[in-house]
Design a protein around this motif. Structure first.
Motif, PDB file in Angstrom:
ATOM      1  N   ARG A 117      62.210  78.200  79.660  1.00  0.00           N
ATOM      2  CA  ARG A 117      61.465  77.674  78.512  1.00  0.00           C
ATOM      3  C   ARG A 117      62.340  76.672  77.751  1.00  0.00           C
ATOM      4  O   ARG A 117      63.529  76.911  77.546  1.00  0.00           O
ATOM      5  CB  ARG A 117      61.092  78.793  77.537  1.00  0.00           C
ATOM      6  CG  ARG A 117      60.069  79.804  78.051  1.00  0.00           C
ATOM      7  CD  ARG A 117      58.665  79.214  78.131  1.00  0.00           C
ATOM      8  NE  ARG A 117      57.688  80.195  78.570  1.00  0.00           N
ATOM      9  CZ  ARG A 117      57.440  80.492  79.848  1.00  0.00           C
ATOM     10  NH1 ARG A 117      58.102  79.890  80.811  1.00  0.00           N
ATOM     11  NH2 ARG A 117      56.537  81.403  80.160  1.00  0.00           N
ATOM     12  N   THR A 118      61.725  75.590  77.286  1.00  0.00           N
ATOM     13  CA  THR A 118      62.422  74.713  76.348  1.00  0.00           C
ATOM     14  C   THR A 118      62.424  75.403  74.984  1.00  0.00           C
ATOM     15  O   THR A 118      61.676  76.375  74.771  1.00  0.00           O
ATOM     16  CB  THR A 118      61.706  73.361  76.202  1.00  0.00           C
ATOM     17  OG1 THR A 118      60.424  73.593  75.598  1.00  0.00           O
ATOM     18  CG2 THR A 118      61.531  72.664  77.544  1.00  0.00           C
TER      19      THR A 118
ATOM     20  N   ASN B  76      61.135  74.259  72.282  1.00  0.00           N
ATOM     21  CA  ASN B  76      59.779  74.131  71.741  1.00  0.00           C
ATOM     22  C   ASN B  76      58.842  75.158  72.352  1.00  0.00           C
ATOM     23  O   ASN B  76      58.036  75.782  71.657  1.00  0.00           O
ATOM     24  CB  ASN B  76      59.228  72.731  72.019  1.00  0.00           C
ATOM     25  CG  ASN B  76      59.854  71.672  71.122  1.00  0.00           C
ATOM     26  OD1 ASN B  76      60.414  72.003  70.081  1.00  0.00           O
ATOM     27  ND2 ASN B  76      59.762  70.417  71.532  1.00  0.00           N
ATOM     28  N   GLU B  77      58.931  75.327  73.674  1.00  0.00           N
ATOM     29  CA  GLU B  77      58.064  76.299  74.347  1.00  0.00           C
ATOM     30  C   GLU B  77      58.380  77.718  73.888  1.00  0.00           C
ATOM     31  O   GLU B  77      57.475  78.531  73.689  1.00  0.00           O
ATOM     32  CB  GLU B  77      58.229  76.186  75.873  1.00  0.00           C
ATOM     33  CG  GLU B  77      57.608  74.920  76.447  1.00  0.00           C
ATOM     34  CD  GLU B  77      58.038  74.643  77.888  1.00  0.00           C
ATOM     35  OE1 GLU B  77      57.497  73.691  78.475  1.00  0.00           O
ATOM     36  OE2 GLU B  77      58.921  75.365  78.404  1.00  0.00           O
TER      37      GLU B  77
ATOM     38  N   GLU C 253      55.682  80.061  72.224  1.00  0.00           N
ATOM     39  CA  GLU C 253      55.355  81.359  72.835  1.00  0.00           C
ATOM     40  C   GLU C 253      55.498  82.485  71.807  1.00  0.00           C
ATOM     41  O   GLU C 253      54.687  83.411  71.761  1.00  0.00           O
ATOM     42  CB  GLU C 253      56.283  81.641  74.021  1.00  0.00           C
ATOM     43  CG  GLU C 253      56.046  80.728  75.220  1.00  0.00           C
ATOM     44  CD  GLU C 253      55.078  81.315  76.233  1.00  0.00           C
ATOM     45  OE1 GLU C 253      54.188  82.103  75.833  1.00  0.00           O
ATOM     46  OE2 GLU C 253      55.224  80.989  77.425  1.00  0.00           O
TER      47      GLU C 253
ATOM     48  N   GLU D 161      56.523  69.320  70.006  1.00  0.00           N
ATOM     49  CA  GLU D 161      55.324  69.769  70.712  1.00  0.00           C
ATOM     50  C   GLU D 161      54.970  71.225  70.387  1.00  0.00           C
ATOM     51  O   GLU D 161      54.028  71.765  70.954  1.00  0.00           O
ATOM     52  CB  GLU D 161      55.523  69.600  72.219  1.00  0.00           C
ATOM     53  CG  GLU D 161      56.700  70.384  72.733  1.00  0.00           C
ATOM     54  CD  GLU D 161      57.029  70.071  74.181  1.00  0.00           C
ATOM     55  OE1 GLU D 161      58.180  70.326  74.561  1.00  0.00           O
ATOM     56  OE2 GLU D 161      56.168  69.585  74.914  1.00  0.00           O
TER      57      GLU D 161
ATOM     58  N   LEU E 252      51.518  72.661  71.630  1.00  0.00           N
ATOM     59  CA  LEU E 252      51.412  73.759  72.596  1.00  0.00           C
ATOM     60  C   LEU E 252      50.570  74.890  72.024  1.00  0.00           C
ATOM     61  O   LEU E 252      49.704  75.454  72.694  1.00  0.00           O
ATOM     62  CB  LEU E 252      52.812  74.295  72.948  1.00  0.00           C
ATOM     63  CG  LEU E 252      53.700  73.382  73.796  1.00  0.00           C
ATOM     64  CD1 LEU E 252      55.151  73.865  73.763  1.00  0.00           C
ATOM     65  CD2 LEU E 252      53.191  73.332  75.231  1.00  0.00           C
TER      66      LEU E 252
ATOM     67  N   SER F 194      67.461  78.379  73.044  1.00  0.00           N
ATOM     68  CA  SER F 194      66.044  78.759  73.092  1.00  0.00           C
ATOM     69  C   SER F 194      65.859  80.257  72.873  1.00  0.00           C
ATOM     70  O   SER F 194      64.897  80.681  72.229  1.00  0.00           O
ATOM     71  CB  SER F 194      65.438  78.373  74.442  1.00  0.00           C
ATOM     72  OG  SER F 194      65.450  76.979  74.592  1.00  0.00           O
TER      73      SER F 194
END
Lengths: 96, 395
Positions: free
Chosen positions: B9-10, B12-13, B17, B37, B41, B142
């Motif tokens: 995962r980045t 941002n992700e 999440e 993002e 997302l 992250s």
């Protein structure tokens, strides 16, 4: 006025309704509305228009003005019918 | 330890999440440049029906935070995300969110501020709102960004705190860097955060309230004092929540993390992703026999002054690394606070400040080794030549 920071509701919330009465705004006033009972026809226009609920009415008659809350906006004097003009705005300095 | 296998995962992700698993009642956001993002997302999770969130699209970041405050005052669990110019466009309402004691959670990606226009990492945006009354938690990677988002809910919503929390990552370095992280099950997140019960709600007709009333000379000071106390209380809660998170999921969190610090004579103090670079520098210098260490600060607001002094008091020389410049001519914001925290020590370490990495300027292991070498010289009895220096700028 005397509550400490520990006693007050957090976030500056006002947690009860109808408490604006506790906050006296009368000392904001520059012009004082003076009511003449002799001229007044008790049409209650002033009572309807007053934004501070400062016109005191008893048994359907205007009996006075709540100077502890009246901010002196002059709406009552303006709305009083032209033929009556029972409310006059007087400079507060005349009462000091 | 109920963590699943590693996933890529980045930053941002990872934050998006976490938001999905938290499943907030309301998210209000606006994609200003340079947006991240994260909320984009998240909006796809809303569109796909993966969350129950009311997603409010607005016309600016100022409006985004205003909508968040409205929703929070109504009793909702509220989140948003932003970065850089977006954060400072929110600034007016950030103060209001804190003053109204709204536990809003903000995913913030640290980026430089204009002018000149720049979209890369530094900490100027987050530092510019450091006195807004928001709890500020920095993430090195992250994994920490993900874990911090989940803990932020418990910290902000705690009855002794009731303050908004911003969790930050470093722009591009973490936000767009793909890393292996361990995620929790959706249910584990829900069980950890629990349901949100607001103390008051604007929508409660049985118990009507006014929020945002006028507060003059007679009450304003008392309400500010309350907010200061909430920030004080947050210190205890941050440690409790970090400990509980560690017990349940195996990753412990405190105010800061030391690396080879206990027996060190010289150390860096820094925030965010540079900690990874500094660890490599420490390892290399340790092999060469240099007694160096690192303190990575996680929580900048509230500022853990006493705890920092305790952790740093044995050192001979410290370099505080600031990835933003207050332009005060007296050093960066982290430097000012760390130096102040050490003032009451009977024997204070020598301390210098490096302002580095502005506008995303790369910071290398060699850069940091150079800082350690300078600390070595100072700890060996050498004079501090310049207390505040700019590292990595072309002279």
């Amino acid at each position: 006025m005397t509550k400490t920071w520990k006693e007050l509701p957090e976030g500056g919330l006002i947690t009860e309704s109808g408490n604006a009465h506790q906050y006296e705004t009368g000392d904001w006033r520059n012009l004082r509305p003076v009511h003449d009972r002799e001229k007044c026809i008790n049409c209650l226009f002033c009572w309807i228009y007053c934004p501070d609920s400062a016109i005191i009415v008893k048994d359907g008659k205007v009996v006075g003005i709540d100077y502890a809350h009246c901010k002196g906006c002059g709406i009552c004097a303006r709305e009083c019918p032209d033929k009556v003009k029972a409310i006059k705005m007087v400079d507060e300095s005349e009462y000091e | 330890m109920a963590t699943k296998e590693l996933v890529a995962r980045t930053g941002n992700e990872a934050m998006a999440e976490a938001m999905r698993q938290i499943n907030p009642d309301v998210v209000a956001a606006y994609p200003i440049t340079p947006a991240t993002e994260i909320v984009q997302l998240f909006s796809s999770y809303v569109a796909d029906g993966l969350v129950d969130t009311e997603f409010v699209t607005v016309e600016s970041e100022h409006s985004a935070m205003s909508a968040c405050v409205g929703a929070s005052t109504a009793g909702a669990r509220v989140m948003t995300g932003t970065s850089s110019q977006g954060l400072i466009l929110m600034a007016e309402i950030l103060y209001i969110a804190a003053g109204l004691r709204c536990p809003i959670i903000l995913a913030e990606v640290n980026r430089a501020l204009s002018s000149p226009i720049n979209i890369h990492c530094d900490h100027s945006d987050t530092m510019s709102v450091r006195d807004s009354g928001w709890i500020q938690i920095f993430s090195e990677n992250s994994q920490e960004a993900y874990d911090n988002m989940i803990q932020a809910v418990r910290i902000g919503e705690h009855m002794d705190v009731r303050l908004p929390v911003m969790v930050t990552t470093d722009g591009f370095i973490i936000s767009h860097g793909l890393e292996a992280i361990s995620m929790l099950e959706d249910k584990e997140v829900q069980d950890f955060i629990g349901p949100y019960k607001a103390a008051y709600s604007l929508l409660d007709v049985e118990k009507p309230i006014t929020a945002g009333g006028l507060d003059f000379t007679d009450y304003y000071f008392e309400h500010r004092r309350q907010t200061a106390q909430a920030m004080k209380n947050a210190k205890k809660v941050i440690l409790e929540v970090g400990r509980e998170f560690g017990e349940k999921f195996g990753r412990n969190y405190g105010f800061f993390e030391g690396y080879k610090l206990d027996d060190a004579e010289i150390a860096l103090v820094l925030l965010g992703s540079t900690a990874g670079t500094a660890r490599v520098a420490v390892d290399q210098l340790r092999e060469a026999g240099v007694k160096c260490g690192l303190l990575k600060l996680r929580v900048f607001r509230p500022f853990p002054a006493e705890e920092l002094a305790e952790a740093l008091k044995h050192l001979k020389a410290i370099a505080v690394m600031d990835r933003s410049d207050s332009l005060s001519t007296a050093g960066g914001p982290l430097f000012a606070e760390v130096r102040s925290a050490l003032y009451d020590l009977p024997e204070r370490p020598a301390i210098v400040n490096y302002i580095y990495g502005l506008g995303g300027r790369d910071i290398t292991v060699e850069d940091l080794e150079g800082v350690y070498r300078e600390l070595q010289r100072i700890s060996g009895g050498g004079q501090v030549q310049e207390t505040i220096q700019y590292l990595g700028v072309r002279e």
